[in-house]
Design an enzyme around this catalytic site. Sequence first.
Site: not given
Ligand code: PLP
Length: 365
Positions: A107, A176, A200
């Site tokens: 990511w 993030d 998540k």
């Molecule tokens: C799942 C995830 C993403 C992507 O998220 P989307 O909502 O599908 O764009 C980005 N960063 C991390 C750390 C993730 O676990």
Amino acid sequence: MSELKHNRVYNFNAGPAAVPLEVLERVQEQWFNFQGSGMNLMEMSHRSKEFDAVHNETIARVKSLLNLGDEYHVLFLQGGASTQFGMLPMNFLNKDQTADYINTGTWSTKAIKEAQKFGNVNVAFDGNTVDFMRLPTQDELQLTEDAAYVHVTSNNTIKGTQFFEFPKVDAPLIADMSSDILSHTMDASQFSMIYAGAQKNLGPSGVTLVILRDDFYATAHDAVTTMLSYKTHVDKNSLYNTPPTFAIYLMGEVLKWVEEKGGVAGMEQRNRAKADMLYGFFEENPEFFRCPVSPESRSWMNVCFRLPTEELEGRLVNEGKAAGFIGLKGHRSVGGLRISMYNANGVESVEAVINFMKGFMKRNG
Ligand SMILES: *Cc1c(COP(=O)(O)O)cnc(C)c1O
């Protein structure tokens, strides 16, 4: 046949992922008639007084759970965390500026690619050099003086690493936190911006939580297309256009559940217990289970592991599925096995999967 209520399974999916059963049941109670309105919440105007209350209560819960002061703006946006990869540099990085990115996995790598479209990127730590199997120490970071910001991925969902102490930096720190927000106590005031896709740790897909501190927000560009400008959404309290109302409502219900379970400290306690139990089990059985991630960098959320052969790994995924344990397969980019256990997964789900794996090891060891 599952022995669990409603015939459910033990859900270790990486995302979208398990939502607390209590939350699903509570939402079901309101399904046809939300709080006496005669409608499901998804059937209501985003300008209705009922939704307005849900919206603002959810913002208040985010602030209280993270201990955020009045200097923080809380936004509910769309396009997933992936849209934030581009929106952040689009709003905050000039062509002649440099942003520091700590590359700790898939990511972060994607976030870097987006930032490079808008300005200079300095990779302050390149996880490729360690196969992403550990996080950098403070000394290893090669930071830029006067960086526009420093970007970090707090939990690396695919590689299975997690920051518990964040880098000390002078520039605004951005995280993030898609896969570990509210999973352990931390000082949110060290961040100028936090973002997280909800699917998540916060509920369903379709909404992305964005938290912006006012001093950093004040430096955002004006010349950004309306929907991708943070200013639009701060000015209108995320109600410039139709927000993902149902996803916001569900996030609010998940946050209420977190509060009832002791808040972030309560989550930390149960997440620590789950991680200790699972990694401990693997360490007690090193001939059969191997964790490639360095012990000091191991994630509580996504536990990556290997068996002696890929054939055995495939068999564990299939037999697990048949026994009601879903989502044991590692991400297709890294292979192996992964157990994702976000806030919604109770200690008993981890005990159950360990028991299943004990039997599997006996049959195959
Ligand atoms: C799942 C995830 C993403 C992507 O998220 P989307 O909502 O599908 O764009 C980005 N960063 C991390 C750390 C993730 O676990």
